[in-house]
Design an enzyme around this catalytic site. Structure first.
Site, PDB file in Angstrom:
ATOM      1  N   TYR A 118       1.718  11.063  -3.685  1.00 32.76           N
ATOM      2  CA  TYR A 118       1.926  11.488  -5.070  1.00 32.76           C
ATOM      3  C   TYR A 118       1.819  13.003  -5.191  1.00 32.76           C
ATOM      4  CZ  TYR A 118       1.331   6.514  -5.576  1.00 32.76           C
ATOM      5  OH  TYR A 118       1.477   5.160  -5.428  1.00 32.76           O
ATOM      6  N   CYS A 152       3.335  29.952 -15.547  1.00 33.17           N
ATOM      7  CA  CYS A 152       2.872  30.459 -16.843  1.00 33.17           C
ATOM      8  C   CYS A 152       2.333  29.339 -17.724  1.00 33.17           C
ATOM      9  CB  CYS A 152       4.023  31.178 -17.543  1.00 33.17           C
ATOM     10  SG  CYS A 152       4.780  32.372 -16.467  1.00 33.17           S
ATOM     11  N   TYR A 183      -3.840  14.907 -13.695  1.00 39.58           N
ATOM     12  CA  TYR A 183      -4.942  13.928 -13.740  1.00 39.58           C
ATOM     13  C   TYR A 183      -6.320  14.591 -13.589  1.00 39.58           C
ATOM     14  CZ  TYR A 183      -1.283  10.782 -11.717  1.00 39.58           C
ATOM     15  OH  TYR A 183      -0.161  10.059 -11.423  1.00 39.58           O
ATOM     16  N   PRO A 206       0.824  -1.214   0.000  1.00 41.10           N
ATOM     17  CA  PRO A 206       0.000   0.000   0.000  1.00 41.10           C
ATOM     18  C   PRO A 206       0.858   1.264   0.000  1.00 41.10           C
ATOM     19  CG  PRO A 206       0.128  -0.884   2.222  1.00 41.10           C
ATOM     20  CD  PRO A 206       0.875  -1.861   1.331  1.00 41.10           C
ATOM     21  N   GLY A 207       0.449   2.259  -0.743  1.00 48.57           N
ATOM     22  CA  GLY A 207       1.139   3.542  -0.756  1.00 48.57           C
ATOM     23  C   GLY A 207       0.168   4.650  -0.360  1.00 48.57           C
ATOM     24  N   ARG A 241      -0.985  17.061  -9.314  1.00 46.74           N
ATOM     25  CA  ARG A 241      -2.095  16.132  -9.567  1.00 46.74           C
ATOM     26  C   ARG A 241      -3.292  16.776 -10.268  1.00 46.74           C
ATOM     27  NH1 ARG A 241      -4.702  13.715  -6.291  1.00 46.74           N
ATOM     28  NH2 ARG A 241      -4.767  11.691  -7.292  1.00 46.74           N
TER      29      ARG A 241
HETATM   30  N1  PLP Z   1       2.972  -1.540  -6.035  1.00 48.93           N
HETATM   31  C1  PLP Z   1       3.241  -1.276  -7.328  1.00 48.93           C
HETATM   32  C2  PLP Z   1       3.903  -2.330  -8.148  1.00 48.93           C
HETATM   33  C3  PLP Z   1       2.865  -0.061  -7.898  1.00 48.93           C
HETATM   34  O1  PLP Z   1       3.109   0.188  -9.186  1.00 48.93           O
HETATM   35  C4  PLP Z   1       2.201   0.908  -7.079  1.00 48.93           C
HETATM   36  C5  PLP Z   1       1.770   2.193  -7.629  1.00 48.93           C
HETATM   37  O2  PLP Z   1       1.862   2.531  -8.751  1.00 48.93           O
HETATM   38  C6  PLP Z   1       1.978   0.598  -5.736  1.00 48.93           C
HETATM   39  C7  PLP Z   1       2.377  -0.621  -5.237  1.00 48.93           C
HETATM   40  C8  PLP Z   1       1.329   1.564  -4.793  1.00 48.93           C
HETATM   41  O3  PLP Z   1       0.079   1.930  -5.234  1.00 48.93           O
HETATM   42  P1  PLP Z   1      -0.871   2.771  -4.277  1.00 48.93           P
HETATM   43  O4  PLP Z   1      -0.139   3.980  -3.854  1.00 48.93           O
HETATM   44  O5  PLP Z   1      -2.040   3.098  -5.138  1.00 48.93           O
HETATM   45  O6  PLP Z   1      -1.221   1.887  -3.121  1.00 48.93           O
END
Ligand code: PLP
Length: 464
Positions: free
Chosen positions: A396, A367, A339, A297-298, A335
């Site tokens: 991000y 700019c 996006y 998870p990130g 972002r």
């Molecule tokens: N693992 C892999 C291989 C990824 O490419 C990513 C994000 O691009 C992540 C984990 C983390 O994703 P998230 O921040 O959406 O949990």
């Protein structure tokens, strides 16, 4: 319900127990602020939801790679998911044990593979047969064996934004599942390689558990099949991607409480996800009860734990449109431009109850017309000099910042309870300009009218 990672206290927006206004006075604007209390809560909640399962939680550094953030998770037992040598070095520098690091990424170079081998990481998530060949060569040359999980492409549409879906057959990520199976069955011994697991990651910002279930079922079926054929697999890596709530729509709560509530909403999503995973792992039909598990998870762990604080420079009316021009720009938080992402905008001073909202465009000074954070966003009255915060800016966000328009990178602050620490100082102009070098044919030249005895050119010459 409310955890008070973010709240108005006496009308002032706080992160944990620290008034953001006080931080603005100390470091200037724009700046990022993360709540360590929210980070710790997010990690603990995720770990507890998976309790009893043999899981390693490898925090995905790409979401936020500040040393203080990584160390906060490492202190709670987290591993790391890295995608470059730089991230590998950051993880090790923050104290993550090598044995809890997975190295993912579609284009690892030979040098990066060597760095992972030298560090003794837990697992390389290999994304192509060419990468496997190169890893085999690099490991053999070093006389070591590389622990590998093949990242398979489960051909599942994550139903997330086109730009962040990764698990479809037409995406650049992973190896086609049938190709991976055929290859592993035909090549049981690969020099310098020990295939220990299978991995998936189907995309980012997933808010529904169904695509995960489908992808994991496919991964488990392949795992079972290969184990049945005698391959000594022992690990399943389920990737990351659990989404957070960027739009804090909760009637009856003030803006700060809504930001706070978003953290609890993430908890509900984690519970549903963990319950689904537990069901699959504990189902005897699946035969994976003894598999080690990895999660990456990130965004989930950091996204709603951070805010970007900015000051209004000008307010101008162009025809019917009101523009709020702030001192943060797309270089600080890309972002919305990249996006069309939505970030809530929260005034640091609580508006009085019943304050009328009016739609405004919130824009940065860069700019580019894409340097726009929000169009026709209903906000309480905003004046020049006022402070605003973008919420959900922990993931991000800083990591994608640049110095475009020669704007120095903003500082980052971590708060915990009533304490705060500058965990990255604002980049200074000398550092920014000092990274450039003059070629020798220009070194001796001083443009007409310039003072060669003063300024950075002379300092650089002196330093060189
Ligand atoms: N693992 C892999 C291989 C990824 O490419 C990513 C994000 O691009 C992540 C984990 C983390 O994703 P998230 O921040 O959406 O949990």
């Amino acid at each position: 319900m409310s955890s008070h990672f973010f709240s108005y206290r006496e009308g002032r927006l706080h992160a944990s127990d620290v008034a953001l206004e006080a931080l603005a006075a100390e470091v200037g604007t724009p700046f990022y602020c993360y709540s360590a209390d929210a980070l710790e809560h997010g990690y603990r909640f995720f770990a507890e939801a998976l309790s009893g399962l043999p899981a390693t939680i490898c925090y995905a550094l790409k979401a936020n790679s500040n040393q203080a953030v990584i160390r906060t998770f490492a202190a709670l037992g987290a591993g790391a998911d890295v995608v470059s040598e730089g991230e590998l070095r950051r993880a090790l520098a923050a104290g993550v044990p090598a044995q809890k690091i997975v190295f993912a990424g579609v284009g690892k170079t030979g040098n990066e593979l060597a760095a992972g081998l030298d560090a003794g990481i837990m697992q390389f998530n290999v994304e192509s047969l060419s990468e496997l060949k190169l890893l085999s060569e690099v490991a053999t040359a070093r006389g070591v064996t590389a622990p590998v999980a093949l990242r398979v492409n489960p051909d599942v549409d994550a139903g997330t934004l086109e730009k962040i879906t990764t698990g479809r057959a037409d995406s650049k990520f992973g190896i086609d599942a049938t190709q991976a199976r055929d290859f592993l069955l035909a090549n049981r011994e690969i020099p310098g390689i020990r295939v220990e697991g299978l991995a998936v990651h189907i995309g980012s910002q997933l808010t529904d558990v169904a695509p995960y279930r489908l992808a994991f079922e496919r991964l488990i079926a392949l795992y079972k099949d290969l184990r049945g054929a005698g391959l000594p697999l022992k690990r399943l890596d389920f990737g990351g991607g659990i989404g957070i709530d960027y739009r804090h729509r909760v009637p009856g709560l003030d803006a700060a409480d809504r930001a706070d509530h978003a953290v609890s909403q993430a908890d509900a999503r984690v519970s549903a996800y963990a319950e689904m995973v537990r069901g699959l792992i504990e189902d005897p039909k699946n035969g994976v009860g003894d598999a080690e598990l990895v999660f990456e998870p990130g965004r989930l762990l950091v996204g709603n734990a951070g805010m970007l604080v900015t000051r209004v420079i000008y307010v101008k009316d162009n025809g019917p449109r009101r523009f709020v021009i702030i001192d943060a720009a797309m270089n600080d938080l890309i972002r919305p431009s990249l996006y069309e992402a939505w970030h809530e905008i929260i005034p640091l001073r609580a508006p009085a109850a019943g304050t009328q909202l009016r739609p405004v465009d919130v824009v940065g000074p860069v700019c580019e017309s894409t340097d726009t954070f929000a169009k026709q966003r209903p906000l309480p009255p905003v004046g020049e000099g006022d402070l605003l915060a973008f919420s959900s800016a922990g993931a991000y966000s800083f990591v994608m910042a640049s110095t475009y328009n020669s704007r120095p990178l903003p500082p980052e602050i971590l708060v915990r309870g009533g304490r705060h620490a500058l965990v990255r100082a604002r980049m200074d102009y000398d550092t920014m300009i000092g990274q450039d070098r003059l070629p020798d044919w220009l070194e001796a030249e001083s443009p007409e009218g310039s003072d060669p005895s003063a300024g950075l050119a002379r300092e650089r010459r002196g330093a060189a």
